[in-house]
Structures are given as C-alpha cells and as structure tokens.
Design a protein around this motif. Structure first.
Motif, PDB file in Angstrom:
ATOM      1  N   LEU A  72     -21.206 -36.680  29.673  1.00 32.92           N
ATOM      2  CA  LEU A  72     -20.437 -36.197  28.534  1.00 32.92           C
ATOM      3  C   LEU A  72     -18.969 -36.307  28.904  1.00 32.92           C
ATOM      4  N   ILE A  80     -17.373 -30.287  24.497  1.00 26.89           N
ATOM      5  CA  ILE A  80     -18.094 -31.550  24.369  1.00 26.89           C
ATOM      6  C   ILE A  80     -19.571 -31.193  24.282  1.00 26.89           C
ATOM      7  N   ARG A  81     -20.246 -31.669  23.238  1.00 19.42           N
ATOM      8  CA  ARG A  81     -21.644 -31.298  23.102  1.00 19.42           C
ATOM      9  C   ARG A  81     -22.428 -32.348  22.317  1.00 19.42           C
ATOM     10  N   GLY A  82     -23.730 -32.310  22.547  1.00 19.05           N
ATOM     11  CA  GLY A  82     -24.634 -33.229  21.878  1.00 19.05           C
ATOM     12  C   GLY A  82     -26.059 -32.812  22.148  1.00 19.05           C
ATOM     13  N   GLN A 104     -23.861 -29.826  26.943  1.00 12.60           N
ATOM     14  CA  GLN A 104     -22.611 -29.172  26.567  1.00 12.60           C
ATOM     15  C   GLN A 104     -21.734 -28.842  27.765  1.00 12.60           C
ATOM     16  N   GLU A 111     -15.217 -34.309  31.918  1.00 14.90           N
ATOM     17  CA  GLU A 111     -16.530 -34.935  31.924  1.00 14.90           C
ATOM     18  C   GLU A 111     -17.569 -34.118  32.682  1.00 14.90           C
ATOM     19  N   ALA A 138     -24.132 -37.094  19.455  1.00 14.72           N
ATOM     20  CA  ALA A 138     -22.856 -36.579  19.954  1.00 14.72           C
ATOM     21  C   ALA A 138     -22.180 -35.804  18.831  1.00 14.72           C
ATOM     22  N   SER A 142     -17.930 -37.652  23.503  1.00 18.45           N
ATOM     23  CA  SER A 142     -18.751 -38.845  23.646  1.00 18.45           C
ATOM     24  C   SER A 142     -19.841 -38.597  24.674  1.00 18.45           C
ATOM     25  N   ILE A 143     -20.960 -39.274  24.505  1.00 20.51           N
ATOM     26  CA  ILE A 143     -22.072 -39.156  25.448  1.00 20.51           C
ATOM     27  C   ILE A 143     -22.509 -40.554  25.851  1.00 20.51           C
TER      28      ILE A 143
END
Length: 161
Positions: A72, A80-82, A104, A111, A138, A142-143
């Motif tokens: 991530l 940042i999550r997905g 997350q 990162e 995402a 970004s993932i």
C-alpha cells in the motif's frame, strides 16, 4: 469392536471414484502471474491470482486458501486502505468483513508491505469446471499486488460431501 484391514479400495462402478465424506478428494493450485497488478481506483480488479477445479460431486465443498504479497502506498501521513475478495467464476463468495479497510495504514509513512493470507469455504453445487480468483480494491491510495517475483499462490481443496 470390529477392525477392517484393507490393502486396496476399488470403486464399484468405473468413473465414480471412492468418496469418503469430509476427506480431501483433489487439490489444485495456481501461482500469481508474473506481472504486478496495481490498483489505483475505487473499483474491484483482478490481481492475476486464480485456479480452476472440476468438483467430483454437487455436494462437495471447496476450501480456498490464498497468500500473496501486497504494498500500500500514497502520500505522507495519509490514510491508505483497500480490500480483497474471492470469486467463484463471476460470483463473490468471500468478502473481507469491511472490504474497504482490510488493508490499511493510517497517519504513518508512505507505504506498507506485507503478506496477506486467508481461507474460506464454498459450496459450488456443480460438477462443471469452476474458477476461483482473487480481486483487490483501492479505496484510498494505491495498492500493488506483487507478481511471482515475490510469490503468491491460491490452493483449492475439494472436500467430499
């Protein structure tokens, strides 16, 4: 108490096999594709990790195990999550409980790298070839799902019903 000792068990009718409920009938695996899958938008996308299996019976269950490397990344001090989910052909059969926050990082560096592993069980109720695949999402940032340079595998185990 009786004891049954055998050297060989043969099926009665050719092509039917010997199915013992609760036991593994077959195992199939697939490796993640050689290229990375990068997801930068809030929509589900394949991460190039799939395998196909043809169940022996409509009463069989399939245990799906997946493991892969993920990164991530985004801007400093950002959320940042997905998430990830599993599909049987085009049907979602497993979804992380809160898909947009399964993967997350919050208010930290830019990162996060780790290995993601999970298992779920499915009852496809078919004897047709069935493909299981993993998708990513995402929501923020970004993932990247790394290709086989860092490993990744899906394993399908058919369990007799």
């Amino acid at each position: 108490m009786s004891i049954l000792k055998v050297d060989t068990i043969n099926e009665k009718t050719s092509g039917n096999g010997v199915l013992i409920p609760g036991h593994v009938i077959q195992v199939v695996s697939g490796d993640i594709a050689s290229s990375d899958a990068s997801i930068t938008s809030a929509s589900w996308a394949d991460i190039n990790l799939s395998a196909a299996i043809t169940p022996s019976s409509t009463s069989s269950k399939i245990i799906v195990s997946a493991s892969f490397n993920v990164r991530l990344f985004g801007t400093s001090n950002a959320v940042i999550r997905g998430g990830v989910r599993g599909l049987r052909d085009s049907t979602v059969v497993w979804n992380s409980s809160s898909f947009d926050e399964t993967l997350q990082i919050r208010d930290s560096g830019t990162e996060w790298n780790d290995t993601v592993s999970f298992r779920f069980i499915d009852t496809p109720s078919t004897t047709s070839s069935t493909t299981y695949k993993i998708q990513g999402y995402a929501k923020a940032g970004s993932i990247r799902f790394y290709g086989n340079t860092r490993g990744g595998q899906i394993i399908l185990e058919e369990i007799a019903g």
